[in-house]
Motif scaffolding. Sequence first.
Motif, PDB file in Angstrom:
ATOM      1  N   TYR A 236      79.864 156.894 -52.613  1.00 41.80           N
ATOM      2  CA  TYR A 236      78.775 157.331 -51.743  1.00 41.80           C
ATOM      3  C   TYR A 236      78.191 156.133 -51.023  1.00 41.80           C
ATOM      4  O   TYR A 236      78.355 154.980 -51.434  1.00 41.80           O
ATOM      5  N   CYS A 237      77.519 156.412 -49.920  1.00 38.61           N
ATOM      6  CA  CYS A 237      76.726 155.391 -49.261  1.00 38.61           C
ATOM      7  C   CYS A 237      75.315 155.920 -49.106  1.00 38.61           C
ATOM      8  O   CYS A 237      75.077 157.135 -49.158  1.00 38.61           O
ATOM      9  N   CYS A 238      74.384 155.002 -48.947  1.00 40.03           N
ATOM     10  CA  CYS A 238      72.964 155.365 -48.881  1.00 40.03           C
ATOM     11  C   CYS A 238      72.294 154.535 -47.799  1.00 40.03           C
ATOM     12  O   CYS A 238      72.396 153.308 -47.793  1.00 40.03           O
ATOM     13  N   THR A 239      71.614 155.210 -46.886  1.00 35.85           N
ATOM     14  CA  THR A 239      70.853 154.536 -45.839  1.00 35.85           C
ATOM     15  C   THR A 239      69.772 155.483 -45.349  1.00 35.85           C
ATOM     16  O   THR A 239      69.934 156.709 -45.380  1.00 35.85           O
ATOM     17  N   SER A 240      68.658 154.931 -44.886  1.00 34.49           N
ATOM     18  CA  SER A 240      67.594 155.766 -44.319  1.00 34.49           C
ATOM     19  C   SER A 240      67.702 155.866 -42.798  1.00 34.49           C
ATOM     20  O   SER A 240      66.885 156.528 -42.160  1.00 34.49           O
ATOM     21  N   ASN A 241      68.705 155.209 -42.239  1.00 32.15           N
ATOM     22  CA  ASN A 241      68.868 155.145 -40.786  1.00 32.15           C
ATOM     23  C   ASN A 241      69.644 156.372 -40.288  1.00 32.15           C
ATOM     24  O   ASN A 241      70.837 156.496 -40.534  1.00 32.15           O
ATOM     25  N   GLN A 242      68.961 157.254 -39.566  1.00 25.92           N
ATOM     26  CA  GLN A 242      69.595 158.471 -39.074  1.00 25.92           C
ATOM     27  C   GLN A 242      70.703 158.180 -38.064  1.00 25.92           C
ATOM     28  O   GLN A 242      71.673 158.935 -37.960  1.00 25.92           O
ATOM     29  N   ALA A 243      70.580 157.074 -37.350  1.00 25.18           N
ATOM     30  CA  ALA A 243      71.625 156.699 -36.384  1.00 25.18           C
ATOM     31  C   ALA A 243      72.909 156.293 -37.103  1.00 25.18           C
ATOM     32  O   ALA A 243      73.996 156.342 -36.508  1.00 25.18           O
ATOM     33  N   PHE A 244      72.812 155.905 -38.361  1.00 26.46           N
ATOM     34  CA  PHE A 244      73.996 155.638 -39.187  1.00 26.46           C
ATOM     35  C   PHE A 244      74.485 156.925 -39.846  1.00 26.46           C
ATOM     36  O   PHE A 244      75.692 157.195 -39.904  1.00 26.46           O
ATOM     37  N   LEU A 245      73.554 157.713 -40.364  1.00 26.26           N
ATOM     38  CA  LEU A 245      73.919 158.904 -41.141  1.00 26.26           C
ATOM     39  C   LEU A 245      74.624 159.969 -40.301  1.00 26.26           C
ATOM     40  O   LEU A 245      75.620 160.550 -40.743  1.00 26.26           O
ATOM     41  N   GLN A 246      74.125 160.212 -39.109  1.00 24.03           N
ATOM     42  CA  GLN A 246      74.654 161.317 -38.308  1.00 24.03           C
ATOM     43  C   GLN A 246      76.140 161.177 -37.990  1.00 24.03           C
ATOM     44  O   GLN A 246      76.920 162.105 -38.243  1.00 24.03           O
ATOM     45  N   PRO A 247      76.594 160.048 -37.454  1.00 26.65           N
ATOM     46  CA  PRO A 247      78.032 159.956 -37.143  1.00 26.65           C
ATOM     47  C   PRO A 247      78.911 159.986 -38.392  1.00 26.65           C
ATOM     48  O   PRO A 247      80.036 160.495 -38.333  1.00 26.65           O
ATOM     49  N   LEU A 248      78.404 159.464 -39.515  1.00 27.14           N
ATOM     50  CA  LEU A 248      79.204 159.492 -40.740  1.00 27.14           C
ATOM     51  C   LEU A 248      79.366 160.921 -41.249  1.00 27.14           C
ATOM     52  O   LEU A 248      80.468 161.348 -41.611  1.00 27.14           O
ATOM     53  N   LYS A 249      78.270 161.665 -41.276  1.00 31.34           N
ATOM     54  CA  LYS A 249      78.331 163.055 -41.745  1.00 31.34           C
ATOM     55  C   LYS A 249      79.187 163.912 -40.823  1.00 31.34           C
ATOM     56  O   LYS A 249      79.939 164.784 -41.279  1.00 31.34           O
ATOM     57  N   GLU A 250      79.086 163.660 -39.534  1.00 31.50           N
ATOM     58  CA  GLU A 250      79.880 164.440 -38.572  1.00 31.50           C
ATOM     59  C   GLU A 250      81.367 164.112 -38.667  1.00 31.50           C
ATOM     60  O   GLU A 250      82.216 164.971 -38.394  1.00 31.50           O
ATOM     61  N   ALA A 251      81.692 162.895 -39.046  1.00 31.55           N
ATOM     62  CA  ALA A 251      83.099 162.467 -39.097  1.00 31.55           C
ATOM     63  C   ALA A 251      83.826 162.997 -40.329  1.00 31.55           C
ATOM     64  O   ALA A 251      85.059 163.093 -40.322  1.00 31.55           O
TER      65      ALA A 251
END
Length: 375
Positions: A236-251
């Motif tokens: 898993y990875c963990c970050t509070s940055n939505q600009a990081f989270l969104q492309p990872l979840k979408e990919a």
Amino acid sequence: MQQKRIKINRQLFEETSHSPALVDIVGEEQLEQVIDYCFIANPYYPTDDMLEQMKSKLSSIIKAYPSSNPRLARQHLAEVLQVNAEWLVLGNGATELITLIEKHLVNDLAIPIPTFSEYIEKLRTSDAAKFFQLNPKKNYQLNLAEFASWIKENKIGGALLINPGNPTGQLIPANELKRFLNEMTHLKLILLDESFIDFADEEIPSLLHEVEQYKNLIIVRSMSKHCGVPGLRLGYCCTSNQAFLQPLKEALPVWNINSMAEYFLLQLKNTNKAYHKSRMHVIRDVRDLYQKLIKLPGYQIYPTGSNFILIKIEFGMSAFDLQMQLLENHGLYVRDCSNKIGLDNRHIRVASQGKEKDQFLIAALKELATEHAHR
């Protein structure tokens, strides 16, 4: 230990930058004759009760699709980690997440070497890797002040930190990491791999609960190591940055986590006490192994904050030759680190497999050094 010569498939060592699976090298029929010190995972977890529970559910689990809603699995993990579930991304092993992070978020990356090869191999272009050579005379310990100055001087946009280091085992104190993070807020991304942090000390010096303070920080962790389940492919990875989270979840594809891995996540909360007991068992084993290794002539033993130890061979034998002798003549499989950028061909890595098994490694290393000294 009475040991007959092990027949191995040497060609497999030339076909991967990682350690070939032991069963592929020696075959099923010889598997019980070899101890795998390349196995850098917790040997005491999952518990026997957990494994029996999983076996009893096996037929129904493998006949069922995993959930199509990744939020549910994230919540099970978040409850144990005590972090915001929305800040988590679950992967089919940490390597899936490393690949996606480097594909979608990394332009260039400052990489202290030696390091885990996936961080080099999964970059979009080879020139995106900016290598910072660690000093062998300082046990390959990363000096964060020097690293920060070098990053600024070379105008690099991202940085990798592995804590404890792999394959070096070197631990960076949490206060030094925070100082570095506070100084490097201008970077686009700081990638912190904490896959071995649970073996660092009784109190786990993780920054997992402080990700909200550092918007350019992504923490990556492999559950293969500290939970002892490499076959389940969980990370898993963990970050509070939505600009990081969104492309990872979408990919991520739907069902990137399999049903057995999901069931394992369900068991974490009720077995958390047993997990920490197993973690402490590993820490004690590694400390014991280290104390015995440093007494051996012919080797340099590097300090470690992990469940493995980096060793330099100081007599006239390469790491590959020593690896082959240990495997073929003693039934002991260690990691030859010669293909690690930033290391020479004299380093091996060994992970504790428990005090009883570790004694065979100690005896064999002593025998090889003694034989060479008498030539």
